[in-house]
Design an enzyme around this catalytic site. Structure first.
Site, mmCIF file in Angstrom:
data_model
loop_
_atom_site.group_PDB
_atom_site.id
_atom_site.type_symbol
_atom_site.label_atom_id
_atom_site.label_comp_id
_atom_site.label_asym_id
_atom_site.label_seq_id
_atom_site.Cartn_x
_atom_site.Cartn_y
_atom_site.Cartn_z
ATOM 1 N N CYS A 1 7.892 26.319 28.141
ATOM 2 C CA CYS A 1 9.275 26.627 28.501
ATOM 3 C C CYS A 1 9.317 27.136 29.935
ATOM 4 O O CYS A 1 8.428 27.871 30.369
ATOM 5 C CB CYS A 1 9.848 27.695 27.558
ATOM 6 S SG CYS A 1 11.603 28.056 27.837
ATOM 7 N N CYS B 1 8.455 31.859 18.192
ATOM 8 C CA CYS B 1 8.277 30.672 19.026
ATOM 9 C C CYS B 1 6.992 30.757 19.843
ATOM 10 O O CYS B 1 6.786 31.697 20.599
ATOM 11 C CB CYS B 1 9.464 30.499 19.966
ATOM 12 S SG CYS B 1 11.043 30.465 19.133
ATOM 13 N N CYS C 1 12.963 24.682 11.973
ATOM 14 C CA CYS C 1 13.082 25.182 13.341
ATOM 15 C C CYS C 1 12.241 24.273 14.229
ATOM 16 O O CYS C 1 11.026 24.164 14.030
ATOM 17 C CB CYS C 1 12.594 26.626 13.415
ATOM 18 S SG CYS C 1 12.705 27.354 15.064
ATOM 19 N N GLU D 1 5.187 23.442 18.094
ATOM 20 C CA GLU D 1 5.294 24.093 16.798
ATOM 21 C C GLU D 1 6.617 23.758 16.119
ATOM 22 O O GLU D 1 7.641 23.578 16.772
ATOM 23 C CB GLU D 1 5.211 25.608 16.958
ATOM 24 C CG GLU D 1 3.904 26.075 17.545
ATOM 25 C CD GLU D 1 3.909 27.567 17.829
ATOM 26 O OE1 GLU D 1 4.927 28.219 17.536
ATOM 27 O OE2 GLU D 1 2.907 28.069 18.345
ATOM 28 N N CYS E 1 11.001 34.057 29.568
ATOM 29 C CA CYS E 1 11.363 35.330 28.915
ATOM 30 C C CYS E 1 10.092 36.128 28.620
ATOM 31 O O CYS E 1 9.140 35.607 28.038
ATOM 32 C CB CYS E 1 12.139 35.061 27.633
ATOM 33 S SG CYS E 1 13.654 34.125 27.901
ATOM 34 N N CYS F 1 8.473 36.464 25.014
ATOM 35 C CA CYS F 1 8.369 35.231 24.246
ATOM 36 C C CYS F 1 7.030 34.569 24.494
ATOM 37 O O CYS F 1 6.639 34.337 25.645
ATOM 38 C CB CYS F 1 9.513 34.285 24.633
ATOM 39 S SG CYS F 1 9.393 32.654 23.875
#
Length: 354
Positions: A115, A340, A108, A95, A119, A122
């Site tokens: 990832c 995100c 961004c 994205e 987290c 997220c």
């Protein structure tokens, strides 16, 4: 993935030409065509692209363009934010977000597919990690956003933030190569001071960034003022606890003579009380720091909510009364899942229903 035209730094492009027996002087029109004029084809029609360069571009040894295709595009009701879901050469999707307002548009960008940091609130962290992006794949995102921005508004990007999918300091070299390209005066010419790199506290990357020749802004996600609290939200805190993280931030600030920006995602009933604010202020006491407060962007896989505006402002007032500058980050693009990984997560959720 092999090098692409988008991912070659100017010096590297000169070297590739020279290695193929082509005069490196031809790097300038080619770099300009790709990075400033945003061309993905038809380079023979560009002024300054002479026959020796065109023959090289047509040869098997020349790198091609980075394959990147638009899968989904969602405009926000705010009229400025626009989110893009982009497909890469292997089918992976990342994205990019265009946000801001006239005269101050920001891209961004993602640095990884998924990832590894995990987290809990997220959407990207909930996906897990697939792979790093190449420098060309990072640059290609920015060029896509710039191309669309010029078409829609006639304006150009002013800022770059590495705050999309992934941990940019976990993919250090490709991220630095991409930023060198994006800040090159012969390309998009985004000033290094207008580039921000976000991290959840990946200390080896912070230490490398402190010693990197370019001075980019550092944004560190905290979200908790103790190891126990932060560890529940950011699992890597168990590997790199707060004391070590803050020491790395002080080192970065001393070497770069720069302020560190600390992000605090406000989650109702979790980290938004007056006590949390006082402990955060004490934690950052004496540092050259700025606190960005971000009301939570909701995701399907995390049961949390943002506090109301009065609670946010009360939290901010405590931070400011302690002598720390603080900004409440506007939650742009909530209606287009601009956090995100949220657009990709929404697509995945839709597919799982059928």
């Amino acid at each position: 993935m092999m090098d692409t035209l988008e991912g070659l730094r100017y010096g590297a492009l000169e070297e590739r030409l020279a290695a193929s027996g082509v005069n490196p002087v031809h790097a300038k029109p080619l770099f300009n065509a790709v990075q400033r004029k945003l061309l993905r084809g038809g380079l023979s029609e560009v002024e300054g692209v002479l026959p020796p360069l065109q023959r090289w571009l047509d040869s098997e040894v020349a790198p091609g363009h980075c394959p990147i295709d638009l899968v989904d595009e969602t405009p926000s009701s705010d009229g400025f934010t626009r989110k893009y879901l982009l497909r890469l050469h292997d089918g992976a999707e990342v994205e990019s977000v265009r946000m801001g307002f006239p005269g101050r548009y920001t891209a961004c960008l993602s640095s990884q597919v998924g990832c590894a940091m995990g987290c809990v609130f997220c959407a990207t962290g909930q996906m897990g990690f697939s792979r790093n992006l190449s420098a060309g794949e990072i640059v290609a995102q920015a060029l896509h956003v710039e191309r669309e921005l010029r078409k829609d508004t006639g304006e150009q990007l002013r800022n770059i933030v590495m705050m999309g999918m992934g941990e940019p300091l976990h993919n250090f070299e490709p991220t630095m190569d991409a930023l060198e390209i994006l800040t090159d005066t012969r390309g998009l010419n985004i000033g290094p001071a207008r580039v921000a790199i976000s991290t959840v506290g990946y200390i080896p990357g912070i230490q490398k960034l402190a010693r990197h020749p370019k001075r980019y802004s550092l944004a560190v996600s905290l979200h908790g003022a103790s190891d126990a609290e932060r560890g529940k939200l950011i699992p890597i805190n168990k590997r790199w606890p707060l004391s070590d993280l803050l020491e790395a931030c002080r080192e970065y600030s001393a070497i770069k003579r720069a302020r560190v920006f600390f992000a605090w995602t406000l989650i109702r009933g979790v980290n938004d009380s007056d006590d949390h604010a006082h402990r955060l202020a004490n934690l950052l006491h004496g540092m050259d720091a700025h606190v960005n407060l971000i009301p939570l962007n909701p995701t399907e896989d995390y049961d949390g909510q943002a506090p109301d505006e009065l609670r946010v402002r009360a939290f901010q007032q405590i931070i400011q009364d302690a002598g720390l500058p603080s900004t409440v980050r506007q939650r742009r693009g909530i209606d287009v899942a601009a956090g995100c990984g949220q657009l990709k997560a929404k697509k995945r959720s839709r597919l799982q229903r059928y």
